[in-house]
Design a protein around this motif. Structure first.
Motif, short mmCIF file in Angstrom:
data_model
loop_
_atom_site.label_atom_id
_atom_site.label_comp_id
_atom_site.label_asym_id
_atom_site.label_seq_id
_atom_site.Cartn_x
_atom_site.Cartn_y
_atom_site.Cartn_z
N VAL A 22 8.49 -1.73 -3.45
CA VAL A 22 8.38 -2.23 -2.08
C VAL A 22 9.76 -2.33 -1.43
O VAL A 22 9.94 -1.94 -0.28
CB VAL A 22 7.63 -3.59 -2.02
CG1 VAL A 22 7.76 -4.23 -0.65
CG2 VAL A 22 6.16 -3.40 -2.38
N GLN A 23 10.74 -2.87 -2.17
CA GLN A 23 12.09 -3.03 -1.61
C GLN A 23 12.69 -1.68 -1.20
O GLN A 23 13.39 -1.59 -0.19
CB GLN A 23 13.02 -3.74 -2.60
CG GLN A 23 12.70 -5.22 -2.76
CD GLN A 23 12.82 -5.99 -1.46
OE1 GLN A 23 12.04 -5.81 -0.53
NE2 GLN A 23 13.80 -6.86 -1.38
N GLU A 24 12.42 -0.66 -1.97
CA GLU A 24 12.93 0.68 -1.62
C GLU A 24 12.23 1.22 -0.37
O GLU A 24 12.87 1.83 0.48
CB GLU A 24 12.76 1.64 -2.79
CG GLU A 24 13.52 2.94 -2.58
CD GLU A 24 13.58 3.83 -3.80
OE1 GLU A 24 13.75 5.04 -3.60
OE2 GLU A 24 13.46 3.33 -4.93
N ILE A 25 10.92 0.96 -0.27
CA ILE A 25 10.18 1.37 0.93
C ILE A 25 10.75 0.66 2.15
O ILE A 25 10.96 1.28 3.20
CB ILE A 25 8.66 1.06 0.78
CG1 ILE A 25 8.05 1.81 -0.41
CG2 ILE A 25 7.91 1.37 2.08
CD1 ILE A 25 8.09 3.31 -0.31
N LYS A 26 11.04 -0.62 2.02
CA LYS A 26 11.62 -1.38 3.14
C LYS A 26 13.00 -0.85 3.52
O LYS A 26 13.32 -0.75 4.70
CB LYS A 26 11.70 -2.86 2.78
CG LYS A 26 10.35 -3.55 2.79
CD LYS A 26 10.48 -5.03 2.49
CE LYS A 26 9.11 -5.70 2.54
NZ LYS A 26 9.22 -7.14 2.27
N LYS A 27 13.80 -0.48 2.52
CA LYS A 27 15.13 0.07 2.79
C LYS A 27 15.00 1.40 3.53
O LYS A 27 15.73 1.65 4.50
CB LYS A 27 15.88 0.26 1.47
CG LYS A 27 17.29 0.76 1.63
CD LYS A 27 17.99 0.90 0.29
CE LYS A 27 19.36 1.51 0.45
NZ LYS A 27 20.02 1.78 -0.81
N ILE A 28 14.07 2.25 3.09
CA ILE A 28 13.85 3.54 3.76
C ILE A 28 13.36 3.31 5.18
O ILE A 28 13.84 3.94 6.13
CB ILE A 28 12.85 4.41 2.96
CG1 ILE A 28 13.46 4.82 1.62
CG2 ILE A 28 12.42 5.64 3.77
CD1 ILE A 28 12.46 5.41 0.63
N GLN A 71 0.83 -1.21 0.00
CA GLN A 71 0.00 0.00 0.00
C GLN A 71 0.87 1.26 0.00
O GLN A 71 0.58 2.22 -0.73
CB GLN A 71 -0.92 0.00 1.22
CG GLN A 71 -2.03 -1.03 1.16
CD GLN A 71 -2.77 -1.14 2.48
OE1 GLN A 71 -2.16 -1.11 3.56
NE2 GLN A 71 -4.08 -1.27 2.40
N ILE A 72 1.93 1.24 0.81
CA ILE A 72 2.83 2.39 0.87
C ILE A 72 3.52 2.57 -0.49
O ILE A 72 3.63 3.69 -1.00
CB ILE A 72 3.87 2.21 2.00
CG1 ILE A 72 3.16 2.14 3.36
CG2 ILE A 72 4.89 3.35 1.97
CD1 ILE A 72 4.07 1.72 4.50
N SER A 73 3.93 1.46 -1.06
CA SER A 73 4.59 1.48 -2.37
C SER A 73 3.71 2.15 -3.42
O SER A 73 4.18 2.99 -4.21
CB SER A 73 4.94 0.06 -2.80
OG SER A 73 5.40 0.01 -4.11
N LEU A 74 2.44 1.81 -3.43
CA LEU A 74 1.51 2.40 -4.39
C LEU A 74 1.30 3.89 -4.12
O LEU A 74 1.23 4.70 -5.05
CB LEU A 74 0.18 1.65 -4.36
CG LEU A 74 0.22 0.21 -4.89
CD1 LEU A 74 -1.08 -0.52 -4.57
CD2 LEU A 74 0.51 0.20 -6.38
N ALA A 75 1.22 4.26 -2.84
CA ALA A 75 0.98 5.67 -2.48
C ALA A 75 2.20 6.55 -2.78
O ALA A 75 2.06 7.69 -3.22
CB ALA A 75 0.61 5.76 -1.00
N ILE A 76 3.38 6.01 -2.54
CA ILE A 76 4.62 6.78 -2.70
C ILE A 76 5.18 6.66 -4.12
O ILE A 76 6.03 7.44 -4.54
CB ILE A 76 5.69 6.29 -1.68
CG1 ILE A 76 5.18 6.36 -0.25
CG2 ILE A 76 7.00 7.04 -1.79
CD1 ILE A 76 5.04 7.74 0.31
N ASN A 77 4.72 5.65 -4.83
CA ASN A 77 5.19 5.37 -6.19
C ASN A 77 6.67 4.97 -6.21
O ASN A 77 7.46 5.48 -7.00
CB ASN A 77 4.93 6.54 -7.14
CG ASN A 77 5.01 6.11 -8.59
OD1 ASN A 77 4.76 4.96 -8.92
ND2 ASN A 77 5.38 7.04 -9.46
N LYS A 78 7.02 4.06 -5.27
CA LYS A 78 8.36 3.50 -5.20
C LYS A 78 8.23 2.00 -4.98
O LYS A 78 7.25 1.55 -4.38
CB LYS A 78 9.16 4.12 -4.05
CG LYS A 78 9.52 5.57 -4.28
CD LYS A 78 10.56 6.03 -3.29
CE LYS A 78 10.91 7.47 -3.48
NZ LYS A 78 11.67 7.76 -4.66
#
Length: 127
Positions: free
Chosen positions: A114-120, A105-112
């Motif tokens: 999933v792996q990048e969201i997890k790294k952040i 869900q975060i990935s879709l909202a931020i447009n990045k």
């Protein structure tokens, strides 16, 4: 660039990690002054001084990674704008994780990805 426990070396110059801002700083003077490693590395490879109205940005945001391929020369205003956008993005990710959004869900909202969201999230000590 070589590393030992608490120091890094570049071009024969020893740098230590400052406690107040986590940047690497020279232990001795270079041309009569102490210098930040990322700025010294950029100037070394580009053979010119950095003007006062320019900054050197760590592309991967890791202040330990002072490899020339990770350093970007930017006007200070553009650098400040970039970090303001990153701070806004990090705040959004933090709030979404705290509100139990999934990484997808975060990935879709931020447009990045999933792996990048997890790294952040990991870099922000959220997971």
């Amino acid at each position: 660039m070589s590393t030992e426990k608490q120091n890094q070396y570049f071009n024969g110059i020893k740098f230590y990690k400052r406690a107040d801002n986590a940047y690497w700083y020279s232990c001795t003077t270079v041309n009569g002054k102490r210098v930040y490693m990322h700025r010294y590395v950029w100037e070394y490879y580009n053979k010119k001084p950095i003007p006062k109205d320019y900054a050197i940005h760590h592309i991967d945001l890791d202040r330990n990674n002072n490899d020339i391929s990770n350093l970007q020369y930017l006007p200070k205003k553009e650098h400040a704008k970039l970090h303001a956008e990153l701070n806004k993005q990090n705040e959004m990710i933090t709030n979404m994780i705290k509100n139990k959004f999934t990484f997808k869900q975060i990935s879709l909202a931020i447009n990045k990805p999933v792996q990048e969201i997890k790294k952040i999230a990991t870099s922000l000590n959220l997971i």
